[in-house]
Design a protein around this motif. Structure first.
Motif, PDB file in Angstrom:
ATOM      1  N   LEU A  82     -21.208  25.414   2.243  1.00 63.30           N
ATOM      2  CA  LEU A  82     -22.236  25.532   3.277  1.00 63.30           C
ATOM      3  C   LEU A  82     -23.053  24.257   3.411  1.00 63.30           C
ATOM      4  O   LEU A  82     -23.667  24.014   4.448  1.00 63.30           O
ATOM      5  N   HIS A  83     -23.052  23.445   2.375  1.00 63.74           N
ATOM      6  CA  HIS A  83     -23.870  22.232   2.361  1.00 63.74           C
ATOM      7  C   HIS A  83     -23.041  20.956   2.516  1.00 63.74           C
ATOM      8  O   HIS A  83     -23.563  19.862   2.372  1.00 63.74           O
ATOM      9  N   GLN A  84     -21.768  21.105   2.778  1.00 68.43           N
ATOM     10  CA  GLN A  84     -20.878  19.958   2.942  1.00 68.43           C
ATOM     11  C   GLN A  84     -20.698  19.637   4.421  1.00 68.43           C
ATOM     12  O   GLN A  84     -20.839  20.507   5.275  1.00 68.43           O
ATOM     13  N   ASP A  85     -20.328  18.401   4.694  1.00 65.80           N
ATOM     14  CA  ASP A  85     -20.075  17.967   6.063  1.00 65.80           C
ATOM     15  C   ASP A  85     -18.564  18.068   6.312  1.00 65.80           C
ATOM     16  O   ASP A  85     -17.790  17.337   5.699  1.00 65.80           O
ATOM     17  N   TYR A  86     -18.172  18.983   7.173  1.00 62.97           N
ATOM     18  CA  TYR A  86     -16.751  19.160   7.464  1.00 62.97           C
ATOM     19  C   TYR A  86     -16.556  19.702   8.872  1.00 62.97           C
ATOM     20  O   TYR A  86     -17.468  20.263   9.461  1.00 62.97           O
ATOM     21  N   GLU A  87     -15.353  19.512   9.383  1.00 58.78           N
ATOM     22  CA  GLU A  87     -14.946  20.098  10.661  1.00 58.78           C
ATOM     23  C   GLU A  87     -13.898  21.174  10.423  1.00 58.78           C
ATOM     24  O   GLU A  87     -13.906  22.211  11.071  1.00 58.78           O
ATOM     25  N   ALA A  88     -12.975  20.882   9.515  1.00 60.76           N
ATOM     26  CA  ALA A  88     -11.845  21.775   9.277  1.00 60.76           C
ATOM     27  C   ALA A  88     -11.827  22.251   7.830  1.00 60.76           C
ATOM     28  O   ALA A  88     -12.177  21.504   6.913  1.00 60.76           O
ATOM     29  N   LEU A  89     -11.405  23.492   7.655  1.00 61.60           N
ATOM     30  CA  LEU A  89     -11.176  24.067   6.334  1.00 61.60           C
ATOM     31  C   LEU A  89      -9.709  24.451   6.244  1.00 61.60           C
ATOM     32  O   LEU A  89      -9.159  25.046   7.179  1.00 61.60           O
ATOM     33  N   ILE A  90      -9.110  24.130   5.110  1.00 55.80           N
ATOM     34  CA  ILE A  90      -7.719  24.514   4.861  1.00 55.80           C
ATOM     35  C   ILE A  90      -7.649  25.114   3.460  1.00 55.80           C
ATOM     36  O   ILE A  90      -8.009  24.461   2.484  1.00 55.80           O
ATOM     37  N   LEU A  91      -7.204  26.336   3.382  1.00 56.20           N
ATOM     38  CA  LEU A  91      -6.999  27.000   2.099  1.00 56.20           C
ATOM     39  C   LEU A  91      -5.509  26.989   1.800  1.00 56.20           C
ATOM     40  O   LEU A  91      -4.704  27.433   2.626  1.00 56.20           O
ATOM     41  N   THR A  92      -5.157  26.456   0.627  1.00 56.59           N
ATOM     42  CA  THR A  92      -3.751  26.421   0.234  1.00 56.59           C
ATOM     43  C   THR A  92      -3.554  27.146  -1.092  1.00 56.59           C
ATOM     44  O   THR A  92      -4.482  27.297  -1.877  1.00 56.59           O
ATOM     45  N   LYS A  93      -2.319  27.566  -1.298  1.00 56.84           N
ATOM     46  CA  LYS A  93      -1.928  28.066  -2.611  1.00 56.84           C
ATOM     47  C   LYS A  93      -1.877  26.878  -3.558  1.00 56.84           C
ATOM     48  O   LYS A  93      -1.985  25.718  -3.143  1.00 56.84           O
ATOM     49  N   ARG A  94      -1.634  27.146  -4.801  1.00 56.53           N
ATOM     50  CA  ARG A  94      -1.540  26.085  -5.813  1.00 56.53           C
ATOM     51  C   ARG A  94      -0.454  25.068  -5.455  1.00 56.53           C
ATOM     52  O   ARG A  94      -0.604  23.877  -5.682  1.00 56.53           O
ATOM     53  N   ASP A  95       0.633  25.541  -4.824  1.00 58.12           N
ATOM     54  CA  ASP A  95       1.735  24.637  -4.451  1.00 58.12           C
ATOM     55  C   ASP A  95       1.473  23.931  -3.114  1.00 58.12           C
ATOM     56  O   ASP A  95       2.359  23.309  -2.554  1.00 58.12           O
TER      57      ASP A  95
END
Length: 185
Positions: free
Chosen positions: A77-90
């Motif tokens: 919530l406190h970071q500067d970002y446009e995109a979020l990407i959630l990946t598995k460990r691989d």
């Protein structure tokens, strides 16, 4: 065109402040209407951004419950970002936010199941990719800038901050990447 004179917008300024005691130490400010609209627009943008981030946090919370994550996600919530990407460990993509589609031109359903390397191309630094890979293997935080490519082939610089997500057994199960377009290294 509005006449060039000052307007008393005290009531609007009090309303926008959200102060529960707006009449204490009341000062009358003389502002041009466009100044107040700029203030309101900025305030409105901040509200919209906060709501977007809260919605994204709720989406990630669903994964946190499913995979028993111990890593708190509020840091985003406190970071500067446009995109979020959630990946598995691989590094297989499980989920992206709408900002990913806006930044890359790829819809979320296209990215899901792929690895982020589909965004890379001829000007993507091999050295920087290697640094990222080494940190992923070491399960550490990563911050790097890469040349990526949009769906239309346009190159852009992407600042990538990757955080390992651990479960209750302290094992890294996923990675969360916060990405933002930048204009120089």
């Amino acid at each position: 065109m509005a006449p060039e004179k000052e307007y008393n917008l005290t009531s609007l300024d009090i309303y926008l402040s959200g102060n529960s005691k707006p009449l204490d130490n009341l000062r009358s400010l003389q502002l041009h209407p466009l100044c107040s609209m700029d203030i309101f627009a900025d305030y409105s943008d901040k509200l919209r951004e906060n709501a977007r981030r809260q919605t994204e946090l709720k989406s990630l919370t669903v994964f946190a419950k499913k995979y028993n994550w111990e890593t708190p996600l509020n840091f985003m919530l406190h970071q500067d970002y446009e995109a979020l990407i959630l990946t598995k460990r691989d590094q297989t993509i499980l989920w992206t936010n709408k900002g990913f589609s806006h930044m890359t031109g790829y819809p979320a359903n296209y990215a899901k199941g792929k690895k982020p390397k589909f965004l890379q191309g001829e000007n993507t630094s091999v050295v920087r990719k290697r640094k990222i890979k080494d940190q992923v293997i070491a399960e550490g935080n990563i911050s790097e800038i890469l040349a990526n490519y949009r769906k239309n082939g346009e190159e852009y610089l992407c600042k990538i901050d990757i955080y390992p997500i651990k479960n209750k057994a302290e094992q890294v199960t996923h990675f969360l990447a916060l990405e933002k377009e930048v204009y120089d290294y």
